[in-house]
Design a protein around this motif. Structure first.
Motif, PDB file in Angstrom:
ATOM      1  N   HIS A  69       0.882  -1.213   0.045  1.00  0.00           N
ATOM      2  CA  HIS A  69       0.061   0.082  -0.165  1.00  0.00           C
ATOM      3  C   HIS A  69       0.988   1.251  -0.004  1.00  0.00           C
ATOM      4  CE1 HIS A  69      -3.312  -2.724   2.126  1.00  0.00           C
ATOM      5  NE2 HIS A  69      -3.373  -2.740   0.726  1.00  0.00           N
ATOM      6  N   MET A  70       2.011   1.211   0.868  1.00  0.00           N
ATOM      7  CA  MET A  70       2.816   2.397   0.931  1.00  0.00           C
ATOM      8  C   MET A  70       3.581   2.798  -0.604  1.00  0.00           C
ATOM      9  SD  MET A  70       3.696   5.110   2.272  1.00  0.00           S
ATOM     10  CE  MET A  70       3.010   4.857   3.848  1.00  0.00           C
ATOM     11  N   ARG A  71       4.074   1.280  -1.127  1.00  0.00           N
ATOM     12  CA  ARG A  71       4.596   1.608  -2.350  1.00  0.00           C
ATOM     13  C   ARG A  71       3.402   2.317  -3.340  1.00  0.00           C
ATOM     14  NH1 ARG A  71       6.356  -3.551  -1.602  1.00  0.00           N
ATOM     15  NH2 ARG A  71       4.975  -4.377  -3.240  1.00  0.00           N
ATOM     16  N   ARG A  72       2.302   1.767  -3.092  1.00  0.00           N
ATOM     17  CA  ARG A  72       1.325   2.405  -4.238  1.00  0.00           C
ATOM     18  C   ARG A  72       1.265   3.835  -4.167  1.00  0.00           C
ATOM     19  NH1 ARG A  72      -3.911   0.347  -5.608  1.00  0.00           N
ATOM     20  NH2 ARG A  72      -4.728   1.773  -7.572  1.00  0.00           N
ATOM     21  N   ILE A  73       1.086   4.365  -2.716  1.00  0.00           N
ATOM     22  CA  ILE A  73       0.811   5.855  -2.629  1.00  0.00           C
ATOM     23  C   ILE A  73       1.999   6.606  -3.064  1.00  0.00           C
ATOM     24  CG2 ILE A  73       0.982   7.297  -0.551  1.00  0.00           C
ATOM     25  CD1 ILE A  73      -0.670   5.418   1.214  1.00  0.00           C
ATOM     26  N   VAL A  74       3.508   6.181  -2.789  1.00  0.00           N
ATOM     27  CA  VAL A  74       4.579   6.667  -3.313  1.00  0.00           C
ATOM     28  C   VAL A  74       4.586   6.606  -4.824  1.00  0.00           C
ATOM     29  CG1 VAL A  74       7.225   6.958  -3.528  1.00  0.00           C
ATOM     30  CG2 VAL A  74       5.804   6.126  -1.181  1.00  0.00           C
ATOM     31  N   ARG A  75       4.401   5.881  -5.631  1.00  0.00           N
ATOM     32  CA  ARG A  75       4.226   5.590  -6.813  1.00  0.00           C
ATOM     33  C   ARG A  75       3.027   6.625  -7.432  1.00  0.00           C
ATOM     34  NH1 ARG A  75       2.672   0.024  -8.472  1.00  0.00           N
ATOM     35  NH2 ARG A  75       0.606   0.816  -8.746  1.00  0.00           N
ATOM     36  N   THR A  76       2.098   6.545  -6.891  1.00  0.00           N
ATOM     37  CA  THR A  76       0.760   7.552  -7.312  1.00  0.00           C
ATOM     38  C   THR A  76       1.358   8.927  -7.208  1.00  0.00           C
ATOM     39  OG1 THR A  76      -0.716   5.903  -6.495  1.00  0.00           O
ATOM     40  CG2 THR A  76      -1.565   8.301  -6.740  1.00  0.00           C
ATOM     41  N   LEU A 110       4.434  10.150  -7.152  1.00  0.00           N
ATOM     42  CA  LEU A 110       5.853  10.112  -8.444  1.00  0.00           C
ATOM     43  C   LEU A 110       4.874  10.393  -9.674  1.00  0.00           C
ATOM     44  CD1 LEU A 110       8.404   7.997  -6.912  1.00  0.00           C
ATOM     45  CD2 LEU A 110       8.528  10.377  -6.717  1.00  0.00           C
ATOM     46  N   ARG A 111       4.228   9.467  -9.936  1.00  0.00           N
ATOM     47  CA  ARG A 111       3.539   9.670 -11.354  1.00  0.00           C
ATOM     48  C   ARG A 111       2.775  10.984 -11.434  1.00  0.00           C
ATOM     49  NH1 ARG A 111       3.296   5.168 -14.504  1.00  0.00           N
ATOM     50  NH2 ARG A 111       1.403   5.848 -15.739  1.00  0.00           N
ATOM     51  N   ALA A 112       2.098  11.280 -10.458  1.00  0.00           N
ATOM     52  CA  ALA A 112       1.422  12.781 -10.651  1.00  0.00           C
ATOM     53  C   ALA A 112       2.262  13.748 -10.900  1.00  0.00           C
ATOM     54  CB  ALA A 112       0.541  12.897  -9.420  1.00  0.00           C
ATOM     55  N   PHE A 113       3.650  13.771 -10.062  1.00  0.00           N
ATOM     56  CA  PHE A 113       4.559  14.610 -10.296  1.00  0.00           C
ATOM     57  C   PHE A 113       5.074  14.663 -12.047  1.00  0.00           C
ATOM     58  CE2 PHE A 113       6.197  14.229  -5.761  1.00  0.00           C
ATOM     59  CZ  PHE A 113       5.143  15.082  -5.337  1.00  0.00           C
ATOM     60  N   GLY A 114       4.920  13.645 -12.400  1.00  0.00           N
ATOM     61  CA  GLY A 114       5.318  13.339 -13.867  1.00  0.00           C
ATOM     62  C   GLY A 114       6.438  12.395 -14.202  1.00  0.00           C
ATOM     63  N   SER A 115       6.753  11.606 -13.318  1.00  0.00           N
ATOM     64  CA  SER A 115       7.848  10.537 -13.450  1.00  0.00           C
ATOM     65  C   SER A 115       7.096   9.502 -13.940  1.00  0.00           C
ATOM     66  CB  SER A 115       8.251  10.285 -12.180  1.00  0.00           C
ATOM     67  OG  SER A 115       9.330   9.083 -12.398  1.00  0.00           O
ATOM     68  N   ARG A 116       7.525   8.479 -14.829  1.00  0.00           N
ATOM     69  CA  ARG A 116       7.105   7.349 -15.652  1.00  0.00           C
ATOM     70  C   ARG A 116       8.112   6.129 -15.128  1.00  0.00           C
ATOM     71  NH1 ARG A 116       3.627   9.898 -15.004  1.00  0.00           N
ATOM     72  NH2 ARG A 116       2.068  10.937 -16.563  1.00  0.00           N
ATOM     73  N   GLU A 117       9.389   6.460 -14.902  1.00  0.00           N
ATOM     74  CA  GLU A 117      10.092   5.291 -14.561  1.00  0.00           C
ATOM     75  C   GLU A 117      10.444   5.065 -13.153  1.00  0.00           C
ATOM     76  OE1 GLU A 117      13.043   4.633 -17.824  1.00  0.00           O
ATOM     77  OE2 GLU A 117      13.020   6.648 -17.746  1.00  0.00           O
ATOM     78  N   ILE A 118       9.507   4.092 -12.681  1.00  0.00           N
ATOM     79  CA  ILE A 118       9.658   3.729 -11.151  1.00  0.00           C
ATOM     80  C   ILE A 118       9.767   2.285 -10.948  1.00  0.00           C
ATOM     81  CG2 ILE A 118       8.259   4.078  -8.978  1.00  0.00           C
ATOM     82  CD1 ILE A 118       6.396   6.380 -10.626  1.00  0.00           C
ATOM     83  N   CYS A 119      10.544   1.831 -10.417  1.00  0.00           N
ATOM     84  CA  CYS A 119      10.812   0.484 -10.097  1.00  0.00           C
ATOM     85  C   CYS A 119      10.594   0.140  -8.587  1.00  0.00           C
ATOM     86  CB  CYS A 119      12.345   0.070 -10.393  1.00  0.00           C
ATOM     87  SG  CYS A 119      12.529  -1.606 -10.135  1.00  0.00           S
ATOM     88  N   SER A 121      -4.507  15.470  -5.796  1.00  0.00           N
ATOM     89  CA  SER A 121      -5.829  14.765  -6.466  1.00  0.00           C
ATOM     90  C   SER A 121      -5.566  13.383  -6.765  1.00  0.00           C
ATOM     91  CB  SER A 121      -5.786  15.557  -7.891  1.00  0.00           C
ATOM     92  OG  SER A 121      -6.159  16.917  -7.543  1.00  0.00           O
ATOM     93  N   ALA A 122      -4.360  12.969  -7.213  1.00  0.00           N
ATOM     94  CA  ALA A 122      -4.253  11.459  -7.349  1.00  0.00           C
ATOM     95  C   ALA A 122      -4.550  10.632  -6.152  1.00  0.00           C
ATOM     96  CB  ALA A 122      -2.882  11.292  -8.123  1.00  0.00           C
ATOM     97  N   ILE A 123      -4.196  11.209  -5.005  1.00  0.00           N
ATOM     98  CA  ILE A 123      -4.243  10.466  -3.822  1.00  0.00           C
ATOM     99  C   ILE A 123      -5.795  10.425  -3.345  1.00  0.00           C
ATOM    100  CG2 ILE A 123      -3.530  10.571  -1.312  1.00  0.00           C
ATOM    101  CD1 ILE A 123      -1.412   9.326  -2.775  1.00  0.00           C
TER     102      ILE A 123
END
Lengths: 175, 177
Positions: free
Chosen positions: A19-26, A28-37, B45-47
């Protein structure tokens, strides 16, 4: 303040909690990052750092196999690590002074307490990029300078080597 | 004593200049105050969109905790099952606020505090852990989210006061030995 091109940044996110990985990934993706491992333990995180070659590692402390502190110590090994200068943001629910100092002495670049917010994560990433710190190498430590500011009352000997030789070391490692 | 202070006075300290390769590659010159605000807003918003799943996440964590309790009662809190309960509670401490349950984060913090600070975790009754788990279950089932539910706040305060008394007693006992 300049704009961060998040789409050019590669992240490894290490946390044993999905769940925490999902939150952080969400975030980072919203900031604009696409390459997240993502990695769910210390060993997978180290493998990801060596193979995925991220620009920034975001790691928890409490993880199976080896924890975030041990992971940081392995990465900050100038002789054995592929990525000793990697910026490391430690994201953890441990906020005690003891843990913060432990993380600092392992070579962590930034420390961020959970719960994570969009603003706090953005600021840590921004600081890592905009204000890179010098690295210190001694027999007992290799990592970002732990002095965040100069002590105006310090009157001891200056033991830090900042002569041309030291800069030569810096030039060699920055290749 | 920090590692830096342990170095011998004669040891050479090498200062390696900051690396600017990342900065050079991903910072676009010019003012970015607006872009920064937009990025943070987009992330918030994404959260918010993700929050539709948060209640399920919370319920699955509670179910996981409940499933560990019989083993904890059998083996004690200093067992593998006790460590698993500690890990789940530690995760809740870090994420429950993001999921909309700050009081659950407080309660998790209270139990983690007890398990991490008590001189001998084997002396702590599994009933204390169960009380925390059941309290979280009640709050998620019956109380409103965020900090404005008096029942949730009263439960959290009661548990914190109880844990403080236990810790005080355990420290005094350890000192006497």
């Amino acid at each position: 303040m300049a704009k961060i091109e998040f789409e050019k940044l590669r992240f490894v996110v290490a946390d044993d909690n999905a769940h925490m990985r999902r939150i952080v990934r969400t975030l980072l993706r919203a900031f604009g990052s696409r390459e997240i491992c993502e990695a769910e333990d210390g060993a997978s995180a180290l493998e990801a750092v060596e193979n995925f070659l991220p620009d920034i590692l975001i790691t928890d402390i409490k993880m199976p196999i080896f924890d975030g502190i041990e992971l940081t110590q392995m990465i900050r090994n100038p002789d054995g690590s592929k990525h000793p200068y990697l910026p490391i943001i430690m994201l953890t629910a441990y906020s005690e002074r003891k843990r913060v100092l432990q993380a600092r002495d392992a070579g962590v670049t930034e420390f961020l307490c959970k719960p994570v917010s969009a603003n706090a994560l953005y600021k840590r990433v921004q600081n890592v990029i905009e204000n890179p710190r010098p690295f210190i190498k001694v027999s007992t430590y290799f990592g970002p300078d732990r002095r965040r500011s100069a002590d105006p009352n310090f009157n001891g000997d200056e033991r830090r080597k900042t002569d041309s030789n030291a800069f030569m070391v810096g030039e060699q490692v920055s290749l | 004593m920090s590692a830096e202070m342990q170095n011998s006075k004669d040891e050479e300290i090498i200062v390696i200049p900051p690396r600017t390769d990342l900065k050079d590659r991903v910072l676009k010159p010019g003012s970015a105050g607006g872009a920064c605000k937009r990025a943070i807003k987009a992330a918030e918003s994404a959260i918010e969109e993700l929050s539709a799943e948060f209640d399920d996440w919370m319920i699955s964590s509670i179910d996981e905790l409940l499933s560990k309790l019989p083993q904890v009662h059998q083996d004690g809190l200093d067992s593998a099952a006790g460590e698993e309960v500690h890990t789940i509670m530690h995760d809740l401490k870090g994420q429950a606020t993001t999921l909309g349950y700050p009081v659950v984060a407080e309660i998790s913090d209270t139990l983690c505090n007890l398990l991490e600070k008590t001189p001998d975790v084997s002396r702590i009754s599994p009933k204390i852990a169960e009380l925390h788990v059941r309290s979280i279950q009640t709050i998620v089932k019956e109380c409103t989210k965020n900090h404005d539910d008096p029942k949730a706040n009263a439960i959290s305060l009661g548990l914190r006061q109880m844990v403080m008394k236990i810790l005080k007693h355990e420290f005094e006992r350890a000192e006497q030995q």
